[in-house]
Design a protein around this motif. Structure first.
Motif, PDB file in Angstrom:
ATOM      1  N   ILE A  66      30.548  -6.605   2.055  1.00 16.10           N
ATOM      2  CA  ILE A  66      30.154  -5.225   1.798  1.00 16.10           C
ATOM      3  C   ILE A  66      30.134  -4.457   3.109  1.00 16.10           C
ATOM      4  O   ILE A  66      29.599  -4.943   4.120  1.00 16.10           O
ATOM      5  CB  ILE A  66      28.796  -5.152   1.072  1.00 16.10           C
ATOM      6  CG1 ILE A  66      28.467  -3.702   0.699  1.00 16.10           C
ATOM      7  CG2 ILE A  66      27.678  -5.817   1.856  1.00 16.10           C
ATOM      8  CD1 ILE A  66      27.291  -3.565  -0.261  1.00 16.10           C
ATOM      9  N   THR A 115      20.227  -5.671  -1.720  1.00 12.51           N
ATOM     10  CA  THR A 115      20.794  -4.744  -0.741  1.00 12.51           C
ATOM     11  C   THR A 115      20.067  -4.786   0.601  1.00 12.51           C
ATOM     12  O   THR A 115      20.684  -4.564   1.643  1.00 12.51           O
ATOM     13  CB  THR A 115      20.815  -3.304  -1.286  1.00 12.51           C
ATOM     14  OG1 THR A 115      19.489  -2.884  -1.620  1.00 12.51           O
ATOM     15  CG2 THR A 115      21.693  -3.212  -2.519  1.00 12.51           C
ATOM     16  N   SER A 145      30.995   1.684  -4.367  1.00 10.52           N
ATOM     17  CA  SER A 145      29.722   2.269  -4.793  1.00 10.52           C
ATOM     18  C   SER A 145      29.662   3.722  -4.359  1.00 10.52           C
ATOM     19  O   SER A 145      30.201   4.104  -3.316  1.00 10.52           O
ATOM     20  CB  SER A 145      28.538   1.482  -4.210  1.00 10.52           C
ATOM     21  OG  SER A 145      28.630   1.409  -2.796  1.00 10.52           O
ATOM     22  N   GLU A 199      30.198  -0.269   5.014  1.00  9.97           N
ATOM     23  CA  GLU A 199      30.302   1.188   5.027  1.00  9.97           C
ATOM     24  C   GLU A 199      31.563   1.533   5.814  1.00  9.97           C
ATOM     25  O   GLU A 199      31.708   1.069   6.949  1.00  9.97           O
ATOM     26  CB  GLU A 199      29.096   1.813   5.718  1.00  9.97           C
ATOM     27  CG  GLU A 199      27.752   1.547   5.071  1.00  9.97           C
ATOM     28  CD  GLU A 199      26.622   1.867   6.033  1.00  9.97           C
ATOM     29  OE1 GLU A 199      26.109   2.994   5.985  1.00  9.97           O
ATOM     30  OE2 GLU A 199      26.283   0.985   6.857  1.00  9.97           O
ATOM     31  N   ILE A 256      33.702  -4.805  -1.015  1.00 11.76           N
ATOM     32  CA  ILE A 256      32.886  -3.728  -1.584  1.00 11.76           C
ATOM     33  C   ILE A 256      32.780  -2.621  -0.541  1.00 11.76           C
ATOM     34  O   ILE A 256      32.287  -2.845   0.560  1.00 11.76           O
ATOM     35  CB  ILE A 256      31.476  -4.217  -1.956  1.00 11.76           C
ATOM     36  CG1 ILE A 256      31.531  -5.349  -2.986  1.00 11.76           C
ATOM     37  CG2 ILE A 256      30.635  -3.052  -2.490  1.00 11.76           C
ATOM     38  CD1 ILE A 256      30.181  -6.003  -3.248  1.00 11.76           C
ATOM     39  N   ASP A 310      30.959   0.641   0.438  1.00 12.30           N
ATOM     40  CA  ASP A 310      29.763   1.458   0.216  1.00 12.30           C
ATOM     41  C   ASP A 310      30.087   2.878   0.677  1.00 12.30           C
ATOM     42  O   ASP A 310      30.013   3.205   1.856  1.00 12.30           O
ATOM     43  CB  ASP A 310      28.602   0.857   1.018  1.00 12.30           C
ATOM     44  CG  ASP A 310      27.322   1.666   0.922  1.00 12.30           C
ATOM     45  OD1 ASP A 310      27.385   2.835   0.487  1.00 12.30           O
ATOM     46  OD2 ASP A 310      26.266   1.149   1.309  1.00 12.30           O
ATOM     47  N   PHE A 323      29.016   2.450  -9.614  1.00 11.14           N
ATOM     48  CA  PHE A 323      29.957   1.577  -8.942  1.00 11.14           C
ATOM     49  C   PHE A 323      31.175   1.426  -9.834  1.00 11.14           C
ATOM     50  O   PHE A 323      31.075   1.451 -11.058  1.00 11.14           O
ATOM     51  CB  PHE A 323      29.344   0.227  -8.558  1.00 11.14           C
ATOM     52  CG  PHE A 323      28.734  -0.572  -9.673  1.00 11.14           C
ATOM     53  CD1 PHE A 323      29.424  -1.624 -10.266  1.00 11.14           C
ATOM     54  CD2 PHE A 323      27.438  -0.306 -10.114  1.00 11.14           C
ATOM     55  CE1 PHE A 323      28.853  -2.385 -11.285  1.00 11.14           C
ATOM     56  CE2 PHE A 323      26.856  -1.056 -11.126  1.00 11.14           C
ATOM     57  CZ  PHE A 323      27.569  -2.101 -11.713  1.00 11.14           C
ATOM     58  N   HIS A 340      22.473  -0.699   3.314  1.00 13.93           N
ATOM     59  CA  HIS A 340      23.014  -0.703   1.955  1.00 13.93           C
ATOM     60  C   HIS A 340      21.964  -0.508   0.867  1.00 13.93           C
ATOM     61  O   HIS A 340      22.319  -0.504  -0.309  1.00 13.93           O
ATOM     62  CB  HIS A 340      23.787  -1.994   1.709  1.00 13.93           C
ATOM     63  CG  HIS A 340      24.951  -2.171   2.630  1.00 13.93           C
ATOM     64  ND1 HIS A 340      26.096  -1.405   2.528  1.00 13.93           N
ATOM     65  CD2 HIS A 340      25.138  -2.999   3.699  1.00 13.93           C
ATOM     66  CE1 HIS A 340      26.947  -1.764   3.481  1.00 13.93           C
ATOM     67  NE2 HIS A 340      26.393  -2.714   4.205  1.00 13.93           N
ATOM     68  N   ASN A 376      24.795  -0.336  -5.186  1.00 16.72           N
ATOM     69  CA  ASN A 376      25.177  -1.493  -4.378  1.00 16.72           C
ATOM     70  C   ASN A 376      24.666  -2.797  -4.984  1.00 16.72           C
ATOM     71  O   ASN A 376      25.351  -3.818  -4.933  1.00 16.72           O
ATOM     72  CB  ASN A 376      24.652  -1.336  -2.953  1.00 16.72           C
ATOM     73  CG  ASN A 376      25.544  -0.460  -2.105  1.00 16.72           C
ATOM     74  OD1 ASN A 376      26.739  -0.338  -2.360  1.00 16.72           O
ATOM     75  ND2 ASN A 376      24.974   0.171  -1.086  1.00 16.72           N
ATOM     76  N   GLU A 377      23.478  -2.766  -5.545  1.00 19.29           N
ATOM     77  CA  GLU A 377      22.944  -3.954  -6.219  1.00 19.29           C
ATOM     78  C   GLU A 377      23.879  -4.368  -7.359  1.00 19.29           C
ATOM     79  O   GLU A 377      24.227  -5.545  -7.511  1.00 19.29           O
ATOM     80  CB  GLU A 377      21.544  -3.659  -6.770  1.00 19.29           C
ATOM     81  CG  GLU A 377      20.880  -4.816  -7.487  1.00 19.29           C
ATOM     82  CD  GLU A 377      20.014  -5.681  -6.594  1.00 19.29           C
ATOM     83  OE1 GLU A 377      19.491  -6.690  -7.080  1.00 19.29           O
ATOM     84  OE2 GLU A 377      19.866  -5.340  -5.400  1.00 19.29           O
ATOM     85  N   SER A 437      21.107   2.520  -3.804  1.00 15.04           N
ATOM     86  CA  SER A 437      20.626   1.133  -3.780  1.00 15.04           C
ATOM     87  C   SER A 437      21.015   0.403  -5.062  1.00 15.04           C
ATOM     88  O   SER A 437      21.504  -0.734  -5.040  1.00 15.04           O
ATOM     89  CB  SER A 437      19.104   1.103  -3.616  1.00 15.04           C
ATOM     90  OG  SER A 437      18.708   1.578  -2.352  1.00 15.04           O
TER      91      SER A 437
END
Length: 439
Positions: free
Chosen positions: A217, A159, A278, A219, A250, A252, A292, A153, A129-130, A126
């Motif tokens: 962002i 997130t 991340s 996955e 981004i 993840d 990250f 996320h 990702n933040e 978390s």
């Protein structure tokens, strides 16, 4: 797999499942749930095995949600952790210690893809990702984000805002500067059509307000969303569109990273290097660590004074270095591709045999088997029944998906083929029994 082992005779010191559940009920928040109607108390782990308070052995096919990729209490890793615990546990990033810079160097020197070179260490996925999202805002001087529906996320304010699974969006007052687009999957569409629909939606959003968006962002494979695995072309086309509008990507890789999918990072399957990435989970093999990473150019935008009290602390950093060495020395990336491919192929064979399996998805050791009941409620109940019976037979399996009806297989990457084959045999027997009961 329910044989007694060296824990036998020691379990009287454990309070047992009922005792644990009672304390959870008294002292935990009500949001805390657990698997199984008859859960064991897990007291010990060793490589791919877990043991309960009665000494029963379980083969772990969930790895604490993709965390212990190198196995529970891996002696080669924990020896390094213990040595560091006895030497220097903590100072914070304000002081000079060597393990975290050695780890950053290791990541930049052949682990991270492309020109990703700069790393900021923190404590969790978390938080990673933040930080990645804050970095994107600083670099682009824009505020908004794009995310995929049904992604997950994190549990922080930012997130949760980009999390598309309703059950994980616990705050009703989340940031409104997020645009969700359809993910590249729809059970009513073929994979290419669903992916093209997602790309077209992205195109429309960028045309309308691309100059306000800092980053998208994603996955690479949606874990909690149900092991959603896009077609090979998807992220290449996404990246080209984002670059046209100066929007960062981004990735993840918190669940998918460090060999799990048969590549060091799952984005490598798609031939794409993200702008920011991340990481967490498997990097510490159970010791908390997050990070990250980005390029020299983008990292230069994060120049305001910042620190992390625990991020990259000596114990986490030394553990992560040992994890990376173990992955490399034992060929875990290649192992995930080979043995994970065996698992995926076995699940596909079971799908042909059992009508209860609606779909099989994934890459490497990140696989999902979606179960199908008469309706959504029946599908979730069916999944719970299969999980319970597999546990009773000595196998720990996870579940995810938007309807909580996807069996999740994310085992330690050290899992041998013989355990994969044995689990598939038992799963076949469990599904056969459940089908015979008319479920």
């Amino acid at each position: 797999m329910s044989n007694l082992n060296q824990d036998q005779g020691q379990h009287t010191s454990h309070i047992g499942p009922e005792g644990v559940l009672e304390k959870r009920k008294q002292y935990f928040f009500p949001c805390t749930h657990h698997f199984y109607s008859n859960p064991p108390q897990i007291v010990r782990g060793k490589m791919q095995y877990l043991y309960d308070e009665q000494g029963r052995e379980y083969v772990d096919f969930f790895a604490g949600v993709s965390v212990v990729a190198c196995g529970h209490c891996n002696e080669q890793i924990t020896a390094k952790t213990i040595e560091q615990l006895q030497t220097l546990q903590h100072t914070t990033t304000i002081y000079l210690t060597q393990p975290m810079v050695d780890l950053a160097e290791k990541l930049a020197s052949g682990v991270l893809p492309g020109n990703l070179k700069r790393t900021f260490f923190c404590n969790s996925g978390s938080e990673a990702n933040e930080g990645a999202m804050q970095l994107a805002r600083l670099h682009t001087k824009r505020r908004d984000f794009i995310a995929l529906e049904y992604g997950l996320h994190g549990r922080t304010y930012l997130t949760m805002g980009v999390t598309g699974i309703p059950m994980w969006r616990s705050d009703d007052y989340l940031d409104s500067g997020v645009t969700f687009i359809p993910r590249p999957y729809d059970p009513e569409l073929d994979d290419e059509t669903a992916a093209r629909r997602s790309i077209e939606s992205l195109r429309q959003v960028l045309a309308e307000k691309g100059d306000t968006i800092a980053a998208m962002i994603v996955e690479p494979i949606q874990g909690n969303g149900g092991m959603i695995t896009p077609p090979d072309f998807y992220f290449r086309e996404v990246k080209k569109l984002l670059e046209k509008y100066g929007v960062l990507l981004i990735a993840d890789e918190i669940q998918t990273g460090f060999g799990r999918t048969g590549k060091m990072f799952a984005m490598e399957h798609y031939g794409v290097v993200p702008d920011i990435m991340s990481m967490a989970k498997a990097l510490g093999n159970g010791v908390p660590i997050g990070a990250f990473a980005t390029t020299d150019e983008i990292a230069a935008s994060f120049n305001r004074p910042s620190a992390s009290t625990f991020g990259g602390n000596p114990v986490s950093a030394v553990t992560a270095l040992a994890v990376l060495d173990y992955i490399e020395n034992n060929g875990l990336v290649e192992r995930a591709e080979l043995v994970g491919g065996r698992l995926l192929a076995g699940l596909c064979l079971l799908q042909k045999k059992h009508s209860l399996i609606a779909d099989v998805r994934g890459k490497g050791f990140m696989c999902g088997a979606e179960l199908r009941g008469q309706d959504a409620e029946a599908s979730a109940a069916l999944t719970d029944k299969v999980l319970e019976r597999m546990k009773d037979r000595g196998y720990i399996i996870g579940k995810n998906g938007t309807g909580r009806n996807v069996l999740a297989f994310q085992p330690p990457i050290i899992m041998p083929s013989k355990d994969v084959d044995a689990m598939l045999k038992v799963l076949d027997e469990v599904l056969t029994a459940v089908e015979s009961e008319g479920c």
